[in-house]
Structure formats: structure tokens, C-alpha cells
Design an enzyme around this catalytic site. Structure first.
Site, PDB file in Angstrom:
ATOM      1  N   LYS A 116      -0.636  -9.037  -8.014  1.00 36.04           N
ATOM      2  CA  LYS A 116      -1.952  -8.744  -7.454  1.00 36.04           C
ATOM      3  C   LYS A 116      -1.956  -7.266  -7.083  1.00 36.04           C
ATOM      4  O   LYS A 116      -1.238  -6.839  -6.178  1.00 36.04           O
ATOM      5  CB  LYS A 116      -2.184  -9.622  -6.218  1.00 36.04           C
ATOM      6  CG  LYS A 116      -3.618  -9.614  -5.734  1.00 36.04           C
ATOM      7  CD  LYS A 116      -3.727  -8.901  -4.418  1.00 36.04           C
ATOM      8  CE  LYS A 116      -5.154  -8.659  -3.988  1.00 36.04           C
ATOM      9  NZ  LYS A 116      -5.373  -7.272  -3.569  1.00 36.04           N
ATOM     10  N   ALA A 117      -2.751  -6.482  -7.819  1.00 36.01           N
ATOM     11  CA  ALA A 117      -2.773  -5.032  -7.592  1.00 36.01           C
ATOM     12  C   ALA A 117      -3.356  -4.727  -6.216  1.00 36.01           C
ATOM     13  O   ALA A 117      -4.316  -5.368  -5.773  1.00 36.01           O
ATOM     14  CB  ALA A 117      -3.598  -4.356  -8.672  1.00 36.01           C
ATOM     15  N   HIS A 118      -2.770  -3.744  -5.542  1.00 35.23           N
ATOM     16  CA  HIS A 118      -3.308  -3.326  -4.248  1.00 35.23           C
ATOM     17  C   HIS A 118      -4.576  -2.504  -4.479  1.00 35.23           C
ATOM     18  O   HIS A 118      -4.619  -1.664  -5.370  1.00 35.23           O
ATOM     19  CB  HIS A 118      -2.262  -2.512  -3.498  1.00 35.23           C
ATOM     20  CG  HIS A 118      -2.591  -2.355  -2.045  1.00 35.23           C
ATOM     21  ND1 HIS A 118      -3.526  -1.442  -1.597  1.00 35.23           N
ATOM     22  CD2 HIS A 118      -2.148  -3.014  -0.950  1.00 35.23           C
ATOM     23  CE1 HIS A 118      -3.619  -1.540  -0.270  1.00 35.23           C
ATOM     24  NE2 HIS A 118      -2.791  -2.493   0.140  1.00 35.23           N
ATOM     25  N   SER A 119      -5.578  -2.750  -3.646  1.00 35.77           N
ATOM     26  CA  SER A 119      -6.861  -2.067  -3.845  1.00 35.77           C
ATOM     27  C   SER A 119      -6.749  -0.561  -3.630  1.00 35.77           C
ATOM     28  O   SER A 119      -7.618   0.196  -4.064  1.00 35.77           O
ATOM     29  CB  SER A 119      -7.899  -2.639  -2.868  1.00 35.77           C
ATOM     30  OG  SER A 119      -7.441  -2.458  -1.539  1.00 35.77           O
ATOM     31  N   SER A 125       0.824  -1.205   0.000  1.00 36.89           N
ATOM     32  CA  SER A 125       0.000   0.000   0.000  1.00 36.89           C
ATOM     33  C   SER A 125       0.863   1.261   0.000  1.00 36.89           C
ATOM     34  O   SER A 125       0.498   2.263  -0.601  1.00 36.89           O
ATOM     35  CB  SER A 125      -0.913   0.012   1.229  1.00 36.89           C
ATOM     36  OG  SER A 125      -0.135   0.107   2.411  1.00 36.89           O
ATOM     37  N   ASN A 126       2.023   1.203   0.670  1.00 35.66           N
ATOM     38  CA  ASN A 126       2.725   2.447   0.975  1.00 35.66           C
ATOM     39  C   ASN A 126       3.743   2.881  -0.064  1.00 35.66           C
ATOM     40  O   ASN A 126       4.308   3.963   0.050  1.00 35.66           O
ATOM     41  CB  ASN A 126       3.397   2.337   2.357  1.00 35.66           C
ATOM     42  CG  ASN A 126       4.375   1.191   2.438  1.00 35.66           C
ATOM     43  OD1 ASN A 126       4.278   0.238   1.658  1.00 35.66           O
ATOM     44  ND2 ASN A 126       5.308   1.255   3.365  1.00 35.66           N
ATOM     45  N   GLU A 181       7.607  -9.445   3.742  1.00 36.27           N
ATOM     46  CA  GLU A 181       8.214  -8.396   4.561  1.00 36.27           C
ATOM     47  C   GLU A 181       7.058  -7.830   5.356  1.00 36.27           C
ATOM     48  O   GLU A 181       6.089  -7.336   4.771  1.00 36.27           O
ATOM     49  CB  GLU A 181       8.882  -7.381   3.636  1.00 36.27           C
ATOM     50  CG  GLU A 181       9.784  -6.421   4.364  1.00 36.27           C
ATOM     51  CD  GLU A 181       9.039  -5.203   4.799  1.00 36.27           C
ATOM     52  OE1 GLU A 181       8.399  -5.255   5.872  1.00 36.27           O
ATOM     53  OE2 GLU A 181       9.079  -4.214   4.067  1.00 36.27           O
ATOM     54  N   CYS A 221       7.868   0.833   6.378  1.00 33.59           N
ATOM     55  CA  CYS A 221       8.242  -0.383   7.104  1.00 33.59           C
ATOM     56  C   CYS A 221       9.360  -0.081   8.083  1.00 33.59           C
ATOM     57  O   CYS A 221       9.541  -0.786   9.067  1.00 33.59           O
ATOM     58  CB  CYS A 221       8.758  -1.442   6.145  1.00 33.59           C
ATOM     59  SG  CYS A 221       7.747  -1.629   4.691  1.00 33.59           S
ATOM     60  N   GLY A 270       3.571  -6.286   3.499  1.00 34.48           N
ATOM     61  CA  GLY A 270       2.312  -5.890   4.135  1.00 34.48           C
ATOM     62  C   GLY A 270       2.305  -6.266   5.601  1.00 34.48           C
ATOM     63  O   GLY A 270       3.355  -6.307   6.246  1.00 34.48           O
ATOM     64  N   SER A 271       1.132  -6.582   6.096  1.00 33.00           N
ATOM     65  CA  SER A 271       0.976  -6.796   7.538  1.00 33.00           C
ATOM     66  C   SER A 271       1.467  -8.176   7.963  1.00 33.00           C
ATOM     67  O   SER A 271       1.561  -9.106   7.157  1.00 33.00           O
ATOM     68  CB  SER A 271      -0.492  -6.657   7.929  1.00 33.00           C
ATOM     69  OG  SER A 271      -1.223  -7.756   7.408  1.00 33.00           O
TER      70      SER A 271
END
Lengths: 526, 526
Positions: free
Chosen positions: B185-188, B159-160, B264, B301, B240-241
Site C-alpha cells: 500500500k503506497a504511502h500518500s 512516510s519517513n 512498528e 522512529c 507508522g503511528s
């Protein structure tokens, strides 16, 4: 030779805290040998893992040269293990003494090879990006990278290599070279051998002043689970069955902190015999193949468990000749009674399958394994029938006759990941079947031309690995010097003063490394 | 600029098979932007993964130079993305245009850096052990090794970093460099940006004659699971998370064929401020630290989520000054509404903890994130309290005051794995606290001296990785050129005729590589 105490090895001392003793058995007769071993308690496994963790900081920070001296001292101690030792290993494994003598040399040679890797220093992966204070729009600070050991490694010994893949075997050598202390789980099939080798390692550790706990060894069933789940353990090396390896991978993935498992598990090692070679030297191939199938009782990870050919008179003749050779093989004593039971069960599964025919081999009887040849319908491979993909650990092989090149391609695409694949062919064959090479590259860790997969050279370029289920991680090898990579991870040092940097990364290059400096390989100081 | 079609990218074509459309939103206002995207169906994900698998054979066998041309063509296309593109990315992410312009340059620069790696060729890891026909007791045959791509890679955008860690970001660059086709996979949170970047990649692929399916992209929620479970996918890159990364790791481990996941995930990036530095430049440190905590809305991150110091007047003054800086920070719009909710929830958890006090920061209100400073009892760290170890993604940091060096050591030992750790100190500090270096080496991927962890240089020596939970595999990095290693595996060629060998391993050395020949590094032909 020291007495075989049978106590666990923890932090440079011996421990037998629990009440249970395990017996070493003569592999040929099943008789108890006069050696018994203390089943490790959960507390002992904990102490062994903690001892390794305590040793890690000091051990990993020793210069590579000091670690090389340790490995060379182990090698020297291994070479000193005498005929009495050889006799004990032979009794525990039913392997002939010439094989064990050879394996002793291979094991010490392996230690020396990793010592050379340490002296060369490229395993450190030293990289330096110098500061660019004038860069626009933002300056770059000094950034350097090298690799360090991942932490204590749990190693599981293999049944089939009591020396080269056990106590002082390949995984132990790679982990110690990487700077990782080891907790070794002795295989129940050769505990007296393991005890003597562990004593040799301890002598070498003392002689070279290594930290206590650099090497630890525990005996017993069930201790593996404690070990893999122990928070101090940071990686696992394993050689054994698919079921066992899968179970360790699951345990490791379910930890609060998951860790990598490098498990070498199951491979049927297809040998593809091409038409020109069949025509020119089919009879020699049958004999050589029979030798490879039966070598060491078929108890090699790289045993050729499948022979593939195009339907032809030549291939039928090959199978006839191969069947005759296997039929004539004397029975062989396997490593242990469990191995014989597994082998017999594997044969029964093949025999019970409607698409698989028994071609040759004397019936199993008594305590010895008989060589067997089966033939499977090629469609089983095309359809990825799981039975055909299962390793039968012993002197058996399955022939697969394909109708044409299209079916050959389909059959090979149906194969799961393998340690090896072998092409037997004349130059014309190899040209005509050149399309096989890229297909096999995507399936296996090692491709051989005109050879047999048994006999794994310990060298810089070896790969004993491959896609699942051959191993749990195709990016590693458990034989050869690249095996060290499994136990290393990179660390980056940003804007570090020279005095705080590890030697490998200092401007003056005191270790004499070849380093990647600003994207170019350079020797010498900066 | 092409129209933003919003269709999935499969095998070089566009596909919108399903009925559901997803809306791109303005991150600042929450309003719908005039772009909608086709939620991929399971069939489309299957086709995308198969397209990548179909492309793999041809793509991985291209010479490294051809792949370098592809990456350079992508870089050129990225540089051509104009102000209208920048404006769309800014609307989708609420990031300022200067940041996005910089990130565009970083993303194209990253592609060019991997192209240099391909031209250098050392990523191939070419090793040759020549035959030793005279060796006793057994001859050695010719054995050669190089690395090839692992197969199609699924990449999940972050996302970031809508550019540098998304469609054409670091994981995509590393996978394409390694010879692995990508299904992205595209981030929403930035689907329009992703669409335009994917179009740029396709233009580069067409221009350089790459196989269809070398790059594919799918939109939608839930498609990640289909992707990770698809048998054609051989590795996963994710940023991501912790929860998301852990879930992908579990899925990958439970496949019939388990595959590696490079996730990561979560890091709190402790900054340790030493006494001499506090005394000499505490006020400057407070200001710099506040800048690092608030940079990009704290959505990095490597955001410094913990500041550690020894109890002293100097450290109290630092926290006062840091609190004032954070108190004065204007509110910041985060990347998306979900991010703001997570940030608020993270703050509430900290606030609700009896051992944690709120020191500074304006109350959260409306749609903007406010910077916050907390202070935690050092014992929480010593006892590994999970709350303190959780990354709060946004402009917040937690101070930890330790009583003395012993408690500092205990607190750091209680830390889980991290991407970074930072030492702020004067030369005397660094000497007095030299024991911190080996301790931190075992905890983190990158150690900085007198800098701040935000700002991750893309270079050869960078490590953006570290022990769990910073990443799922500490042996990799997701920034810098070593990232290519994650997607390579070794293959061994035994007794191969020259004509069948890959170019990298032929005697004549047509690629001009530096190779490990019989244990020595050599250039030129053999």
C-alpha cells in the site's frame, strides 16, 4: 508422596485465601474423590503473577546450564512419582495406567530434551556484527544480538494430557527453558494430579536453588481471565477448544499492552486414502484407522476426524470395514462428564445435517462414548460448510467421497487450517498425487505419509501447530523443541563493552556457542 | 525512466478502474506535482490480493537461489534509478538529495543482504530426526522440519523512509525473501517515488522470470482496511503511528481467520546520560544529542525523545547547552503538512501539561518545524503519565531529571516498551550503573552504549523492535536479516519418501545446508 493440600502455589509457598473449595471427581463413576482445592481469589492470581514477575529477572539471567539442571531435576522428580500417583491420575481422567505411565515418561523426557536444547545453546540465536571502523561512507559500530525470555507466561493445562500437556507439560517446559517463569492454571479435570506434579516441580526448584516464583499454580474457574489480563503476564500458552482459545486471544488483544497467545485449538486432521493403497491394503487400513480414531477415546488433538477418498468400490469397501470396526468398539469413558456432553452434542449436529449420513456406530447410551462413522457430501467441504470443519472431540470420524481429482482439490482447498494431514498411498499413488503435497503444506503443520496422526513424537523436528483454527499462530509449535521460540525475543547490544555483554555474546565465547559472525557461522572465540 | 502512469500494480499489469485520482504534492511548497494516481477500488484491492495468492504456490517453491537472484535484480534496478528519480523523491518528501542517495544505497544493500540470507539457507531451519526402528517401547519414524512462507503479505509503507521502508523497503525485502508475495500500500506522501520503485521491481521480476503477482501495489486512502481484511492476506507489515498500528491489529484479530500484524509504532528512545560522562564530555554530548534530535527533521522512529540524567550541575549544564543548540537550529520542512500538524499538536500537549516546562526552542511559525526542549517532572515517568510516553514525531525532546538512583530505577520501570535505550557513560559509570542493563533489556529491543539511536544499521544482528507500544510483537524486528522470521512458519514431514521431500530436507543435502540432525548440527549428506 506429599499430602494433597489443594492450596494454590504462589512464590514457592501455598495459599488458600478464599472460602470456596473445588472437588476432584472420579472420571468413571462421577464420585467425589477425597481431595478438594481452593478456588484462587483475584488477589491470589495477582500475587502469583507478581511472584512470576519478581522471579523473572534472576531466572532469565541464570546461565542456560543452570536452567538445564532445573529441568533435569524436574524430570527426575517426575520419574519418582509412584504408582499411587499413577492411580490418582487414572481415577481423575479414566485413562488406563499404562497410558499414564507412558505419559509420565514422555513428560520427563520432554524436560530432558529441553535441557539438551539449553546445553546446545542455539536457542539463544547469538549473532555478532563486528565494528567496521574503516567502512565508507560511514563506519559500522559493533552490534550483537541474542534472545531472552519474553517474561512471565500463563499456561493453561489440557484436559486430555494430564501430564504431558499440563502442569509440567510441553508449554511449561518450553517457557521455563526460555527463561520465563510460569503461572499455571490447573485444569479442573485433574486437580489432584496437578497438585502432586506442582509439588514435584517445587522440590526440583528448591533443590537447584531457583528463585521463588519460578513456578506458580492456581486452581479454579474464571481465574484464567484474571491471569491473561494481568499486566505482569507477557505470553499465554493454551491447549483446548476453539471457543476457549478465541476468547483468550480476544482478551489478550484488548489489554492495554497486547500480548501473544499460543493457542492450540481445533483440527479435524484429514486422512486421504489413495487408490493404490486402497486396492493393496484397504482392509489393513480400515483396521489401523479405526484404532487411530478410537485411541484414547478419540480425545487427541490429532484424532483423524475426516477420511477422504476417491469414489470407487475400494473406498466403499474401506468405509464398510471401518464402519464394522467402529461398530464393534466397546464404549469408552471420556475424561469428564463435560467431554461426554460435548461429544454427544457434536454427534447430534452431524446427525441433524441434511448433507451428512450416519454410516455406523452404536447409539450413545449411558456414560460411555461410542465410536461413530458419518459420511458427508463432498460439496459441503468444497463450500466450506462450517459444521464439517468443527472438531468433534471423541471417537468419531466423517468420510468424504470425492468424484475425481478436481473435486479432491476443491475439497481440500475448502478445508480450514489443520494440525495434520495424512496421505495413505503406494509409491505410484504418491507420484500420481504429488500435487497434494504443496497444497497440504499451505493448510497444515505436519504432513504424514503412511502413518496415522495420533502419536505426536516429542523431538527436534516435530511441528504441532498449523494455520488457524488449528492454532492461533501458525509460526509456532507446542510439541517439540522449536516450541521454545514462542517465548523468546531478540535484544540487540550496540557498541557494548565486553564486560557488560551477556556471556553468549562475549568475544571469548565462554558458552562455546556457534554464532553468526559477520554473516558466517563460527565456533570458538573471535 | 518510465512514465509515471499512476495506475495500480496488479499481477504484473497496471489498473485504474476507479474514477478518483490522487495528487502528488511538493512537500516544501504544497504545490501539486504533475503526477496523479488512481485510487484503488475495492475490486482492485481484491484482485491484487488474489494475484499475490495465485503467485504464492509457485513463488514459495522456487529454490532460495532463484529468489536471491530476484532480490539482486531488484537491487540492481534500484541502483539504476537516476538523478531525475532522486529529484522526484526529494520534491515529494522535502528530504535532501544526499539523504535520498544514501537511502537508495541502503535499500539496494538491504535486498542484497537478504539475498545472502537466502544463499546461506539457515532461514529454512532444516531439522531432521531420523527413524529409530529399534527404539523401545515404540520405534520412531523419520520426522523432518523446515520453514515456508506464511502466504501473501500486506505491507504498509512508512512516510519517513520513502525508499528503505517503502515499496522496496525492509518489510518487502523480508517478505519476498521468505517466499511471500507482497501487496504494497503506497504511502500518500510519496506516490510518484513509489510508482517508479514498483516499476523497478516489476522489471526485476520479469527479467528473472518471477510469477506474475509476486509484487503488487495499490494507491489510495482506505485501501489498507480492505487489504488487511482480505482472506488471501496472511500477515501484515506496518511502520507508522500507534493509532494506525493498533487499528490494523484490531482488524486482523477480528478476521474470521486472525493473522499476525508486525507493526512498528511508537518509541521515545530514552538516552540516559551518566555522571562521569557529563563531567568529562558534557558539552560534546549536548552537541551530538542535538544533532541526533534534529536529524532528518526528527522524523525517525529512533529519534531520542527523552534525555534522562541525575540531578546535578553537570546535567543542568547539559540541558542549557542542549537548549542552546536546539534554539539555534534553523526551521526544517517536514515530510508533509499532516506531519507538521501532528508535531505542532504534540508540542501543544506538552506545553499544556502542568508537570512539563518548556526550556528552549523558537516558537512554531509558518511551514517549518522548530526544534524544542522540554523538561518533565520525573514523577510523571514514575507514575507512567501517558503524555510523557507518547512519541512526538519531530525535532523535540523531553529532559527528565531524577533525584537519585532509586528514582532513576522507578522512572525507567515506568517506561513503556521502546525500540531503543541509550547509555552515555564512562567506564566507571557503566560499572556503577551496571544494574541498568538487565532493566533495560526487559524494556527495549536495542541498547546502545555511547552512541545515538538514530542511524539503524542494516545487518544480521540488528533489532529494530521491542515490547509494545514500540511494536505489536516484541518477537520480531523490522530491520536486519532476522526480519525474515516474521513471515515464516514451520512445516513437518513425517515418514516422507525422499522424492517427495523438499530439497532442503533430502538425505543428499543438495542445498548444502547446515541441519540439525538428531539434535546435532551437521553439514553434508546424511
Amino acid at each position: 508422596m506429599p499430602e494433597i493440600l489443594g492450596h494454590n502455589f504462589i512464590a514457592g509457598a501455598r495459599s488458600a485465601a478464599g472460602p470456596q473449595r473445588l472437588q476432584s471427581l472420579d472420571a468413571s463413576s462421577g464420585e467425589a474423590l477425597p481431595y478438594s482445592f481452593a478456588q484462587a481469589t483475584e488477589g491470589e492470581v495477582d500475587r502469583a503473577a507478581r511472584a512470576a514477575a519478581d522471579a523473572f529477572g534472576a531466572y532469565r539471567q541464570l546461565s542456560p546450564l543452570r536452567r538445564a539442571e532445573f529441568l533435569e531435576a524436574i524430570a527426575a522428580e517426575l520419574d519418582e512419582l509412584d504408582d499411587h500417583f499413577i492411580a490418582i491420575v487414572c481415577r481423575e481422567t479414566a485413562l488406563p495406567s499404562a497410558r499414564i505411565q507412558g505419559e509420565r515418561g514422555r513428560t520427563s523426557g520432554q524436560m530432558r530434551l529441553f535441557a539438551q536444547v539449553l546445553r546446545r545453546g542455539d536457542f539463544l540465536g547469538a549473532r555478532i556484527d563486528l565494528a567496521l571502523p574503516e567502512r565508507q561512507p560511514l563506519p559500522r559500530v559493533d552490534i550483537r544480538q541474542m534472545r531472552i525470555g519474553v517474561g512471565p507466561v500463563a499456561v493453561f493445562g489440557a484436559s486430555n494430557f494430564p501430564l504431558a500437556f499440563s502442569t509440567a507439560g510441553g508449554d511449561t517446559a518450553a517457557a521455563l527453558a526460555a527463561g520465563c517463569p510460569v503461572v499455571f492454571k490447573a485444569h479442573s479435570g485433574h486437580m489432584a494430579s496437578a497438585d502432586l506434579v506442582a509439588c514435584a516441580i517445587l522440590r526440583a526448584a528448591e533443590r537447584t536453588g531457583m528463585p521463588k516464583g519460578v513456578f506458580n499454580m492456581v486452581f479454579g474457574g474464571g481465574v484464567g481471565e484474571w491471569l491473561v489480563k494481568h499486566p505482569a503476564i507477557q505470553a499465554v500458552g493454551f491447549t483446548g477448544s476453539l471457543k476457549g482459545g478465541d476468547a483468550l486471544c480476544r482478551m489478550a488483544a484488548e489489554r492495554a499492552q497486547p500480548i501473544p497467545v499460543f493457542a492450540e485449538m481445533s483440527s479435524i486432521n484429514p486422512v486421504i486414502v489413495l487408490p493404490g493403497a486402497l486396492a493393496k491394503r484397504g482392509s489393513a487400513i480400515a483396521q489401523e484407522l479405526a484404532g487411530s480414531v478410537c485411541l484414547g477415546g478419540g480425545q487427541f488433538c490429532t484424532n483423524p476426524g475426516m477420511v477422504i477418498g476417491l469414489r470407487s468400490q475400494g473406498f466403499s469397501q474401506l468405509l464398510d470395514a471401518l464402519g464394522q470396526h467402529l461398530q464393534q468398539q466397546p464404549g469408552q469413558t471420556l475424561l469428564n462428564a463435560g467431554g461426554l456432553r460435548s461429544y454427544s452434542a457434536g454427534l447430534e449436529h452431524l446427525q441433524a445435517h441434511a448433507g451428512i449420513a450416519h454410516l455406523a456406530g452404536q447409539p450413545q447410551a449411558g456414560q460411555q462414548a461410542r465410536a461413530q462413522l458419518f459420511k458427508a457430501d463432498a460439496r459441503l467441504l468444497v463450500e466450506s460448510d462450517p459444521l464439517l470443519q468443527e472438531e468433534v472431540f471423541g471417537p468419531a470420524t466423517v468420510a468424504v467421497e470425492v468424484a475425481d481429482q478436481d473435486q479432491l482439490r476443491a475439497a481440500l482447498l475448502g478445508l480450514r487450517g489443520q494440525l495434520t494431514a495424512t496421505l495413505i498411498g503406494e509409491p505410484d499413488d504418491l507420484q500420481a498425487f504429488a500435487w497434494l503435497v504443496p497444497l497440504l503444506e499451505e493448510k497444515v503443520g505436519r504432513i504424514l505419509v503412511n502413518g496415522y496422526p495420533t502419536g505426536v513424537e516429542v523431538c527436534e523436528a516435530m511441528v504441532h501447530g498449523g494455520p488457524y483454527p488449528a492454532t492461533s499462530d501458525p509460526r509456532g509449535t507446542s510439541v517439540g523443541t522449536l516450541a521454545i521460540d514462542r517465548f523468546l525475543r531478540p535484544v540487540c547490544y550496540q557498541n557494548y563493552p565486553q564486560a557488560l555483554l551477556p556471556e553468549a555474546l562475549r568475544d571469548g565465547n565462554p558458552l562455546g556457542l556457534r554464532r553468526l559472525v559477520n554473516g558466517q557461522w563460527r565456533e570458538g572465540a573471535i
